[in-house]
Design an enzyme around this catalytic site. Structure first.
Site, PDB file in Angstrom:
ATOM      1  N   ARG A 179      -7.207  12.382   5.481  1.00 53.80           N
ATOM      2  CA  ARG A 179      -7.817  11.888   6.731  1.00 53.80           C
ATOM      3  C   ARG A 179      -7.885  12.997   7.768  1.00 53.80           C
ATOM      4  O   ARG A 179      -8.848  13.108   8.524  1.00 53.80           O
ATOM      5  CB  ARG A 179      -7.000  10.701   7.269  1.00 53.80           C
ATOM      6  CG  ARG A 179      -7.195   9.427   6.457  1.00 53.80           C
ATOM      7  CD  ARG A 179      -6.136   8.395   6.792  1.00 53.80           C
ATOM      8  NE  ARG A 179      -6.115   8.059   8.198  1.00 53.80           N
ATOM      9  CZ  ARG A 179      -5.034   7.655   8.859  1.00 53.80           C
ATOM     10  NH1 ARG A 179      -3.878   7.521   8.244  1.00 53.80           N
ATOM     11  NH2 ARG A 179      -5.098   7.370  10.133  1.00 53.80           N
TER      12      ARG A 179
ATOM     13  N   ASP B 193       0.756   7.549   1.286  1.00 57.74           N
ATOM     14  CA  ASP B 193       0.365   7.816   2.677  1.00 57.74           C
ATOM     15  C   ASP B 193       0.267   9.321   2.943  1.00 57.74           C
ATOM     16  O   ASP B 193      -0.602   9.760   3.684  1.00 57.74           O
ATOM     17  CB  ASP B 193       1.358   7.166   3.652  1.00 57.74           C
ATOM     18  CG  ASP B 193       0.967   7.486   5.094  1.00 57.74           C
ATOM     19  OD1 ASP B 193      -0.142   7.103   5.491  1.00 57.74           O
ATOM     20  OD2 ASP B 193       1.745   8.147   5.800  1.00 57.74           O
TER      21      ASP B 193
ATOM     22  N   SER C 282      -0.920   3.056   7.624  1.00 55.37           N
ATOM     23  CA  SER C 282      -0.117   4.265   7.459  1.00 55.37           C
ATOM     24  C   SER C 282       1.251   4.093   8.125  1.00 55.37           C
ATOM     25  O   SER C 282       2.302   4.328   7.515  1.00 55.37           O
ATOM     26  CB  SER C 282      -0.883   5.444   8.070  1.00 55.37           C
ATOM     27  OG  SER C 282      -0.071   6.557   8.242  1.00 55.37           O
TER      28      SER C 282
ATOM     29  N   LYS D 225       5.216   2.657   6.019  1.00 56.39           N
ATOM     30  CA  LYS D 225       6.467   3.420   6.037  1.00 56.39           C
ATOM     31  C   LYS D 225       7.588   2.615   6.695  1.00 56.39           C
ATOM     32  O   LYS D 225       8.732   2.622   6.254  1.00 56.39           O
ATOM     33  CB  LYS D 225       6.259   4.757   6.762  1.00 56.39           C
ATOM     34  CG  LYS D 225       5.390   5.728   5.949  1.00 56.39           C
ATOM     35  CD  LYS D 225       5.010   6.979   6.716  1.00 56.39           C
ATOM     36  CE  LYS D 225       3.964   6.730   7.750  1.00 56.39           C
ATOM     37  NZ  LYS D 225       3.340   7.884   8.357  1.00 56.39           N
TER      38      LYS D 225
ATOM     39  N   HIS E   2       9.117   2.495  16.729  1.00 54.35           N
ATOM     40  CA  HIS E   2       8.178   3.558  16.352  1.00 54.35           C
ATOM     41  C   HIS E   2       7.251   3.818  17.529  1.00 54.35           C
ATOM     42  O   HIS E   2       6.712   2.890  18.114  1.00 54.35           O
ATOM     43  CB  HIS E   2       7.342   3.140  15.135  1.00 54.35           C
ATOM     44  CG  HIS E   2       6.319   4.170  14.777  1.00 54.35           C
ATOM     45  ND1 HIS E   2       6.600   5.271  13.999  1.00 54.35           N
ATOM     46  CD2 HIS E   2       5.016   4.303  15.136  1.00 54.35           C
ATOM     47  CE1 HIS E   2       5.524   6.018  13.889  1.00 54.35           C
ATOM     48  NE2 HIS E   2       4.548   5.455  14.572  1.00 54.35           N
TER      49      HIS E   2
HETATM   50  N1  URA Z   1       1.036   8.227  12.541  1.00 53.88           N
HETATM   51  C1  URA Z   1       1.043   7.893  11.219  1.00 53.88           C
HETATM   52  O1  URA Z   1       2.086   7.861  10.578  1.00 53.88           O
HETATM   53  N2  URA Z   1      -0.127   7.593  10.642  1.00 53.88           N
HETATM   54  C2  URA Z   1      -1.306   7.595  11.301  1.00 53.88           C
HETATM   55  O2  URA Z   1      -2.319   7.291  10.710  1.00 53.88           O
HETATM   56  C3  URA Z   1      -1.294   7.952  12.668  1.00 53.88           C
HETATM   57  C4  URA Z   1      -0.107   8.257  13.275  1.00 53.88           C
END
Ligand code: URA
Length: 427
Positions: A171, A164, A186, A190, A85
């Site tokens: 947010r 999320d 967050s 995932k 990621h």
């Molecule tokens: N990417 C995400 O999935 N969440 C965040 O809070 C910031 C970047």
């Protein structure tokens, strides 16, 4: 009747208290059900922004986010699973090369990706420039492709950590994105729900990244690594520099073309270096002792790329869309390139039409920027610095305005710094 009140939970965090596990479970569940109002969750997010979450609170918060949706089961595949990621950078096309490369070395790479927002591009937007390619797969299709091909890049299903999506949207409009516990929970909720056994985090730091300082990058990386390890996912973070764009191409189809170059063992050296660095770490995590450089050079990674694209309906031989209009930005004087500002180039690509301001906006396939110089290059007056591509005059004019400050010239010898910075592993 509930034994909790949203106001009490908000006030406790506002005053710096530690939230009890059952209070966190309750408030996230009530928020999903609509029993906690958006303004109340906004207040709690702001209280967390200022007062943070301690490691135990963060673990509970992340567990609740995972439990809000489904958890994929990738056990039983014939290869070990490992994902990557990236926190997002300009010209960051690494996933397109890395997933097939690591698969060519014997692992299975389940890359659930997103679309771009703002100045950083999204992997799905890039792949969608390939005619026929589809981003949405069922869980069974994804598993089947992982077993047959070894690499999947597809859209993260709506079922993974659905809270999320609600929290992230909130947010975004309440100034609470840049909080380390909120970012970490967050991203990691995932990735953990996706079911990968191992994970490498590419934490970008610098002018073109949303984390600007090495100290913040270290803190974010260590927090995410700790969350992954606590959930049984072998996790390592690699900090990488994002001061100047990665490679030359910034824009959807332009980046696909550059990725294919790297998959042929050619292409910009920085893209190759970051890809190989991340590939080595991924392979180490799952105990595979192959040399990824050899798999780029002998064409096997490219072969897996072709299979990966074809399996999702894409035509790897199709000619990609090219923007109608092109402009070349020339150097105003002689000098040595002191910096190529990644943020500036990212914003330019976005203004040219390659990115979106709101998540429902369309993106242009062919728009973007080709960076023709890098830090340390000597340029002469009149030499091309950038090529700009856009579908219409308005976008081209807008991009031309913002690119004018992207390159700083000087007389000092300049050398781009290291790209692969430090690695952060579980303690
Ligand atoms: N990417 C995400 O999935 N969440 C965040 O809070 C910031 C970047």
């Amino acid at each position: 009747m509930s034994s909790f009140s949203a106001v009490d939970v908000i006030a406790a965090k506002r005053d710096g208290a530690t939230l009890r596990d059952d209070a966190i479970v309750w408030i996230l569940d009530a928020y999903v059900k609509g029993d906690v109002a958006e303004e109340q969750m906004s207040a709690l997010l702001m209280a967390i922004f200022f007062n943070g979450l301690n490691p135990h609170e963060l673990l509970t918060w992340t567990d609740c986010m995972i439990a809000s949706g489904e958890r994929l089961n990738l056990q039983g595949l014939s290869r070990p699973t490992v994902d990557k990621h990236s926190t997002g950078g300009v010209g960051d096309k690494i996933s397109l090369i890395l997933a097939p490369l690591v698969a060519a070395c014997g692992a299975a790479v389940p890359q659930l990706s997103g679309r771009g927002l703002g100045h950083t591009g999204g992997t799905l937007d890039k792949l969608e420039t390939i005619p026929g390619w589809r981003a949405f797969l069922t869980n069974d299709e994804m598993r089947d492709q992982l077993e047959r091909v070894g690499a999947v890049i597809c859209a993260a299903g709506q079922g993974l950590a659905p809270v999320d999506r609600k929290l992230y949207a909130l947010r975004d409009v309440t100034g609470t994105v840049e909080s380390i516990p909120l970012i970490s929970s967050s991203i990691m909720s995932k990735k953990i729900a996706e079911g990968t056994a191992a994970l490498v985090l590419d934490v970008k730091v610098g002018r073109g990244a949303f984390i600007k300082t090495i100290d913040r990058a270290r803190e974010l990386a260590a927090t995410m690594v700790s969350l992954g390890s606590s959930h049984g996912v072998a996790t390592v973070a690699q900090l990488t520099s994002m001061d100047q764009p990665l490679g030359r191409a910034v824009g959807n189809a332009l980046e696909v073309t550059e990725s294919v170059e790297v998959l042929h063992g050619r292409g910009p050296l920085d893209v190759r270096e970051v890809t190989l660095g991340l590939a080595r770490t991924m392979l180490e995590l799952v105990g595979i002792h192959e040399d990824p450089a050899a798999k780029l050079d002998d064409g096997s990674a490219y072969e897996v790329y072709r299979q990966m694209i074809t399996a999702q309906g894409g035509d790897p031989d199709a000619t990609l869309e090219v923007a109608e209009l092109k402009d070349v930005v020339l150097s105003p004087q002689d000098g040595i390139v002191q910096s190529v500002d990644a943020l500036n180039v990212g914003v330019t690509a976005w203004r040219l039409g390659a990115g979106r301001a709101r998540k429902e906006d369309p993106v242009s396939a062919g728009a973007g920027v080709m960076c023709l110089v890098r830090e340390g290059d000597y340029v002469e007056a009149g030499q091309p610095l950038f090529e700009l591509f856009a579908d219409d005059d308005d976008h081209l004019t807008s991009g031309r305005e913002s690119i004018s400050h992207a390159v700083t010239l000087g007389e000092e010898p300049a050398r781009g710094g290291r790209i692969l910075l430090e690695k952060i592993s579980a303690k």
